[in-house]
Enzyme design. Structure first.
Site, PDB file in Angstrom:
ATOM      1  N   HIS A 103       0.811  -1.241  -0.059  1.00 43.86           N
ATOM      2  CA  HIS A 103      -0.141  -0.014   0.031  1.00 43.86           C
ATOM      3  C   HIS A 103       0.963   1.284  -0.090  1.00 43.86           C
ATOM      4  O   HIS A 103       0.189   2.421   0.325  1.00 43.86           O
ATOM      5  CB  HIS A 103      -0.890   0.085   1.315  1.00 43.86           C
ATOM      6  CG  HIS A 103      -2.080  -1.162   1.270  1.00 43.86           C
ATOM      7  ND1 HIS A 103      -3.315  -0.734   0.787  1.00 43.86           N
ATOM      8  CD2 HIS A 103      -1.970  -2.338   1.814  1.00 43.86           C
ATOM      9  CE1 HIS A 103      -3.941  -1.987   0.779  1.00 43.86           C
ATOM     10  NE2 HIS A 103      -3.275  -2.767   1.328  1.00 43.86           N
ATOM     11  N   LYS A 158      -7.641  13.772   4.572  1.00 42.53           N
ATOM     12  CA  LYS A 158      -6.675  12.679   4.329  1.00 42.53           C
ATOM     13  C   LYS A 158      -5.795  12.921   5.462  1.00 42.53           C
ATOM     14  O   LYS A 158      -5.836  14.180   6.221  1.00 42.53           O
ATOM     15  CB  LYS A 158      -5.953  12.932   3.028  1.00 42.53           C
ATOM     16  CG  LYS A 158      -5.297  14.103   2.594  1.00 42.53           C
ATOM     17  CD  LYS A 158      -4.877  13.997   1.306  1.00 42.53           C
ATOM     18  CE  LYS A 158      -6.003  14.209   0.350  1.00 42.53           C
ATOM     19  NZ  LYS A 158      -6.122  12.977  -0.579  1.00 42.53           N
ATOM     20  N   ARG A 159      -4.874  11.997   5.943  1.00 42.74           N
ATOM     21  CA  ARG A 159      -3.726  12.142   6.764  1.00 42.74           C
ATOM     22  C   ARG A 159      -3.067  13.354   6.610  1.00 42.74           C
ATOM     23  O   ARG A 159      -2.862  13.628   5.323  1.00 42.74           O
ATOM     24  CB  ARG A 159      -3.194  10.766   7.073  1.00 42.74           C
ATOM     25  CG  ARG A 159      -3.749   9.674   7.777  1.00 42.74           C
ATOM     26  CD  ARG A 159      -4.011  10.299   9.263  1.00 42.74           C
ATOM     27  NE  ARG A 159      -2.956  10.465  10.153  1.00 42.74           N
ATOM     28  CZ  ARG A 159      -2.407   9.195  10.978  1.00 42.74           C
ATOM     29  NH1 ARG A 159      -3.146   8.257  11.108  1.00 42.74           N
ATOM     30  NH2 ARG A 159      -1.389   9.433  11.708  1.00 42.74           N
ATOM     31  N   LYS A 161       1.406  14.506   0.567  1.00 45.20           N
ATOM     32  CA  LYS A 161      -0.021  14.745   0.289  1.00 45.20           C
ATOM     33  C   LYS A 161      -0.096  16.202  -0.110  1.00 45.20           C
ATOM     34  O   LYS A 161      -1.036  16.516  -0.551  1.00 45.20           O
ATOM     35  CB  LYS A 161      -0.967  14.177   1.180  1.00 45.20           C
ATOM     36  CG  LYS A 161      -0.978  12.817   1.527  1.00 45.20           C
ATOM     37  CD  LYS A 161      -1.994  12.390   2.463  1.00 45.20           C
ATOM     38  CE  LYS A 161      -1.939  10.786   2.847  1.00 45.20           C
ATOM     39  NZ  LYS A 161      -2.855  10.054   1.870  1.00 45.20           N
ATOM     40  N   THR A 175      -8.172   6.667  -1.694  1.00 48.92           N
ATOM     41  CA  THR A 175      -9.492   6.140  -1.710  1.00 48.92           C
ATOM     42  C   THR A 175     -10.611   7.485  -1.460  1.00 48.92           C
ATOM     43  O   THR A 175     -11.755   7.184  -1.977  1.00 48.92           O
ATOM     44  CB  THR A 175      -9.817   4.970  -0.901  1.00 48.92           C
ATOM     45  OG1 THR A 175      -9.222   5.515   0.433  1.00 48.92           O
ATOM     46  CG2 THR A 175      -9.011   3.724  -1.295  1.00 48.92           C
ATOM     47  N   LYS A 230     -14.383   8.404  -3.369  1.00 52.79           N
ATOM     48  CA  LYS A 230     -15.548   8.642  -2.752  1.00 52.79           C
ATOM     49  C   LYS A 230     -16.025  10.126  -2.918  1.00 52.79           C
ATOM     50  O   LYS A 230     -17.369  10.184  -3.222  1.00 52.79           O
ATOM     51  CB  LYS A 230     -15.394   8.558  -1.104  1.00 52.79           C
ATOM     52  CG  LYS A 230     -15.151   7.144  -0.504  1.00 52.79           C
ATOM     53  CD  LYS A 230     -14.340   7.232   0.848  1.00 52.79           C
ATOM     54  CE  LYS A 230     -13.773   5.957   1.095  1.00 52.79           C
ATOM     55  NZ  LYS A 230     -12.715   5.842   2.354  1.00 52.79           N
TER      56      LYS A 230
HETATM   57  C1  26V Z   1       1.906   1.765   8.351  1.00 50.98           C
HETATM   58  C2  26V Z   1       2.469   1.833   9.523  1.00 50.98           C
HETATM   59  C3  26V Z   1       3.914   1.753   9.715  1.00 50.98           C
HETATM   60  C4  26V Z   1       4.214   2.270  11.197  1.00 50.98           C
HETATM   61  C5  26V Z   1       3.174   1.532  12.120  1.00 50.98           C
HETATM   62  C6  26V Z   1       1.906   2.029  11.864  1.00 50.98           C
HETATM   63  C7  26V Z   1       1.604   1.899  10.471  1.00 50.98           C
HETATM   64  C8  26V Z   1       0.155   1.997  10.061  1.00 50.98           C
HETATM   65  C9  26V Z   1      -0.257   1.928   8.646  1.00 50.98           C
HETATM   66  C10 26V Z   1       0.745   1.909   7.800  1.00 50.98           C
HETATM   67  C11 26V Z   1       0.409   1.750   6.244  1.00 50.98           C
HETATM   68  C12 26V Z   1       0.118   3.060   5.824  1.00 50.98           C
HETATM   69  C13 26V Z   1       0.049   2.637   4.533  1.00 50.98           C
HETATM   70  C14 26V Z   1      -1.458   3.366   3.885  1.00 50.98           C
HETATM   71  O1  26V Z   1      -2.268   3.539   4.593  1.00 50.98           O
HETATM   72  N1  26V Z   1      -1.473   3.372   2.703  1.00 50.98           N
HETATM   73  C15 26V Z   1      -2.537   3.675   1.979  1.00 50.98           C
HETATM   74  O2  26V Z   1      -3.274   2.628   1.630  1.00 50.98           O
HETATM   75  C16 26V Z   1      -4.533   3.164   0.782  1.00 50.98           C
HETATM   76  C17 26V Z   1      -5.259   2.061   0.665  1.00 50.98           C
HETATM   77  O3  26V Z   1      -4.653   1.176  -0.355  1.00 50.98           O
HETATM   78  C18 26V Z   1      -3.967   3.955  -0.323  1.00 50.98           C
HETATM   79  O4  26V Z   1      -5.115   4.425  -1.028  1.00 50.98           O
HETATM   80  C19 26V Z   1      -3.258   5.099  -0.020  1.00 50.98           C
HETATM   81  O5  26V Z   1      -2.805   5.614  -1.128  1.00 50.98           O
HETATM   82  C20 26V Z   1      -2.173   4.646   0.632  1.00 50.98           C
HETATM   83  O6  26V Z   1      -1.156   5.591   1.408  1.00 50.98           O
END
Ligand code: 26V
Length: 836
Positions: free
Chosen positions: A380, A568-569, A574, A678, A682
């Protein structure tokens, strides 16, 4: 992990039901509903209607609605044990579910019954629904995607168990103090949770630490035993995942950590009672809190504990509790696919190997063949710093047996690479799973997975070409794309009832489960009466949003003009700062006299964003948005034409209010950085036009809606690469566009901080000298695109036509379609017929 069972073996009921009737279906009429609601209130909550609190009433309502899903759920579970269908086990550290009540009412087709029944009791559904606290068990896109996917699988009658963690505290609550982010805990369970079913009798024991030893089995073969140091129990909490009116209810199983009875005190001060109780909190810490970082893994021990904890429980649950006890595990790939939602659950790979080899007596090669067929991996991200690696030291200390297994997988894999690319010595080193100091989880996932997918076309291509090029050279057929999707039930049917009714009136209700049918709306884009009704829907949604912001936060939001939304975050890639520079530039233009105020198109800029608590620059940007907002909103020279609103604590519930009100969707990441997005889907589905870069799923949105209905700007991904290679000189962009110089100067001057120039000097300095995400390089193009937006908005009929076409052409972005693609390309699972 041992196979010891705390409760009854194999999760079977204690004794068979005496009659054929395993459950009783509730009545689906108003009288039945009222009776059931009152029973829940009187006997469930122990209060009369007159003395009941709002929370009592909400809980009674939730339980009443829940009954309607439960009998279907039980049928689905019974069937799952009986039939031979393949189950999708979706392993995800996050499920960002959003509120449950409305979705449950919708799925069980109870809307009218509930409204009418509550009305008879003098209660209002909207008041009761506001009482629900959403389970914030995710950070953002990845967690919400998991929730959309399980919704779609239930709606498509595909057997699926979502496996995750029941965090005691979800994503932090955000508030603003003088514009700066403050974090508070999210005690989402404090008022009771009517949507979960704990099953302590099916708790699973999970081991940690210790050592391994080798021994000879009765056939003289050398085998390995793990001698762990300490253990915890995982208690499953089941949640219903209802399909949309199809009688199917799947399960989401979230694990909660509990100290084991007779806690194993080897590594503690045995015999000390107080220490033993302290040990209990140590165990229970594992599922206490969701990590709020979503891009930079910190390599924290507790996080690895969380990952192994939920994955070990889940693998054990499926193999020993869901499958029949006599199941031949050689056939495991016929019955299960474990989908890895990013690298977070990848430790499931050595765990399954350990279960097969150490516990079930398989030989290594046999177990590896099975394991490889049972996993698939979704990536992701594209940010290299987001790829998880664990220190070898930590892995060896916490999971010594798993480290051994990983090392053997790695050795065999490197030998395979060396054989495939003879003479290339660098290649096996680059591709290694175990590096000099760390275990690379993305490499492990890629080696073990039957498939590896990215989440939008560009992302999948960059994944192949840039992130894992050696792997795609070795196994080109392993790599595939499945563009993300979102559930139309929650994000259109529920969140935007006004638009849903209009669509249904035009083309019938079938679109809710067959979103491609939105195409049938296309001719209505040319119908002026339909367009007027579409505009009326937007007006209503804006008014609803304004009321929500007023009552939620006391925020004043005008309901005229462009509602321009960026939710968004908060992350530099971003580029919320680019949005701020646009606002500051308009403000500066009016204040300096460069722009006549009457030439400024009225806009409401709405932000929603949480910053990771440890991400200083992201928190600076939040401070900047709020500071600019406070100044702009209060300046009479703008005549109320520009308003910045930034409601704190953006979550799924707020998204459901913001998205339907949007005219313009901001998707302005640096090309090549946003894996998919995403929110972009939406917003487009709700009739917002996108201003966006050529990034992630924006590319596919633009292709589908047409160039003329999308505001594209900015560098393309190869141009980004080129610019970075030759050396990015941000100051030259500032020098070339006087609007940019003025905007930056205004921020740097302290104009938004009461004259204190120091507050945002670091932020401005970063933009001018260090920014890896090239905000200034895209500024002029962005401003030019915003001019196109203003011009387009000046023609309401043309704008509405584009908005209708966005809705009509975005059916592709249903998560039902995404699930169909996973099923066809990756899982090879089948829908089942639910017999009711
Ligand atoms: C990474 C980490 C790493 C440190 C510990 C906690 C933690 C929690 C979540 C993540 C993953 C972040 C990746 C993420 O959310 N990616 C997003 O995924 C979406 C669904 O596929 C996508 O639409 C976004 O573009 C992408 O940034």
């Amino acid at each position: 992990m041992t196979t010891t069972q705390v409760g009854s073996p194999s999760g079977a009921p204690a004794e068979p039901p005496r009659r054929g009737l395993g459950h009783v279906a509730p009545r689906h009429d108003v009288e039945g509903f009222v009776g059931s609601f009152m029973r829940e209130l009187n006997y469930g909550q122990g209060v009369s209607l007159t003395r009941s609190s709002l929370n009592d009433r909400y809980l009674a309502l939730a339980r009443t609605v829940r009954h309607h899903l439960q009998s279907r759920w039980m049928a689905a579970l019974a069937q799952q044990a009986d039939d031979q269908a393949k189950t999708v086990c979706y392993l995800s550290a996050e499920f960002l579910l959003g509120r449950q009540l409305d979705n449950a009412i919708l799925a069980s087709d109870l809307d009218d019954v509930v409204e009418e029944g509550l009305g008879q009791l003098g209660l209002s559904l909207s008041t009761l629904r506001a009482q629900e606290i959403e389970p914030g068990l995710g950070n953002g896109g990845l967690g919400r995607l998991a929730a959309c996917f399980i919704d779609s699988l239930a709606t498509m009658s595909v057997p699926c168990v979502g496996y995750g963690i029941r965090y005691e505290y979800g994503i932090f609550r955000q508030s603003f103090e003088d514009g700066w982010q403050r974090e508070d805990t999210d005690p989402w369970l404090a008022l009771g949770n009517p949507w979960e079913f704990p099953h302590p009798e099916h708790a699973v024991t999970v081991n940690f630490g210790g050592t391994t030893e080798h021994y000879e089995d009765e056939d003289g073969a050398t085998r390995t035993r793990w001698l762990p140091d300490w253990d915890v129990q995982g208690v499953p909490y089941n949640y219903m995942v209802p399909g949309f009116r199809n009688g199917r209810v799947n399960t989401l199983r979230l694990w909660s950590a509990k100290a084991t009875r007779g806690f194993n005190l080897n590594s503690f001060n045995a015999g000390d009672y107080v220490d033993a109780v302290r040990a209990e909190t140590f165990a229970e810490k594992i599922s206490m809190v969701l990590y709020p970082e979503d891009s930079t893994p910190q390599g924290k021990e507790l996080r690895l504990q969380q990952q192994y904890f939920f994955v070990a429980c889940s693998v054990h649950n499926f193999i020993n509790q869901v499958l029949p006890s006599d199941f031949d595990l050689h056939k495991l790939p016929d019955r299960v696919i474990f989908q890895l939602n990013d690298t977070h659950p990848v430790i499931a790979v050595p765990e399954l190997m350990r279960v097969l080899v150490d516990e079930k007596g398989f030989d290594w090669d046999e177990a590896w063949t099975i394991t490889q067929q049972c996993f698939a991996y979704t990536c992701h991200t594209l940010l290299p710093e987001a790829l998880e690696e664990w220190s070898i030291e930590l892995m060896g200390r916490l999971l010594p047996r798993h480290l051994e297994i990983i090392r053997r997988i790695d050795e065999e894999f490197r030998a395979e690479v060396a054989a495939a690319f003879p003479g290339d010595e660098a290649m096996p080193r680059r591709m290694a799973i175990v590096g000099d100091h760390t275990v690379r989880m993305a490499h492990l996932a890629t080696v073990a997975g039957s498939k590896v997918n990215g989440v939008a076309e560009l992302h999948s291509q960059l994944l192949r070409d840039k992130v894992l090029p050696d792997f795609s050279a070795l196994w080109p057929e392993k790599f595939t794309n499945v563009t993300n999707g979102v559930t139309p039930r929650r994000f259109l049917r529920l969140a935007n009832r006004n638009l849903s009714s209009l669509i249904t009136e035009a083309i019938g209700p079938g679109w809710v489960t067959d979103l491609d049918r939105l195409r049938e709306l296309e001719p209505f884009a040319d119908d002026p009466a339909f367009r007027e009704r579409f505009r009326e829907v937007k007006r209503l949604n804006k008014a609803t949003l304004a009321r929500t912001l007023q009552s939620r936060n006391g925020i004043e939001m005008p309901t005229t003009g462009i509602v321009d939304i960026m939710v968004k975050r908060l992350h530099e890639y971003k580029r919320q700062t680019l949005k701020v520079l646009h606002i500051v530039s308009l403000y500066e233009g009016v204040v300096s006299g460069r722009l006549a105020v009457e030439d400024v198109t009225p806009r409401v800029f709405a932000f929603g964003a949480k910053a990771a608590p440890g991400y200083a620059m992201a928190k600076q940007i939040i401070g900047l948005i709020n500071a600019v907002g406070a100044t702009v909103n209060a300046d009479p020279r703008l005549d109320g034409r520009l308003t910045v609103v930034f409601p704190p604590n953006y979550d799924v519930t707020l998204a459901e209010k913001l998205i339907p009100a949007a005219d313009l969707s901001e998707q302005i990441s640096l090309a090549g950085k946003e894996a998919s997005g995403t929110g972009n889907m939406k917003l487009a589905l709700n009739g917002a036009l996108t201003i966006g870069t050529d990034d992630g799923a924006n590319i596919e949105i633009r292709r589908l809606v047409g160039d003329e209905n999308f505001f594209l700007f900015g560098l393309l991904e190869p141009q980004v690469e080129e610019l970075l290679a030759k050396g990015y000189d941000p100051a030259s962009y500032a020098a070339a566009d006087p609007r940019l110089t003025s905007a930056l100067d205004l921020i740097a001057s302290g104009a938004f901080t009461g004259g204190d120039a120091s507050v945002f000097s670091g932020l401005v300095d970063n933009l001018l000298h260090h920014d890896r995400f090239l905000a200034l390089a895209d500024f002029s193009a962005y401003m030019e695109a915003q001019d196109r937006v203003d011009a387009a908005y000046a023609d309401p009929e043309g704008w509405t036509r584009s908005a209708v076409l966005n809705v009509a052409r975005c059916g592709f972005f249903s998560s039902d379609r995404a699930m169909r693609e996973y099923i066809d390309k990756i899982w090879h699972a089948q829908p089942v017929v639910t017999s009711l």
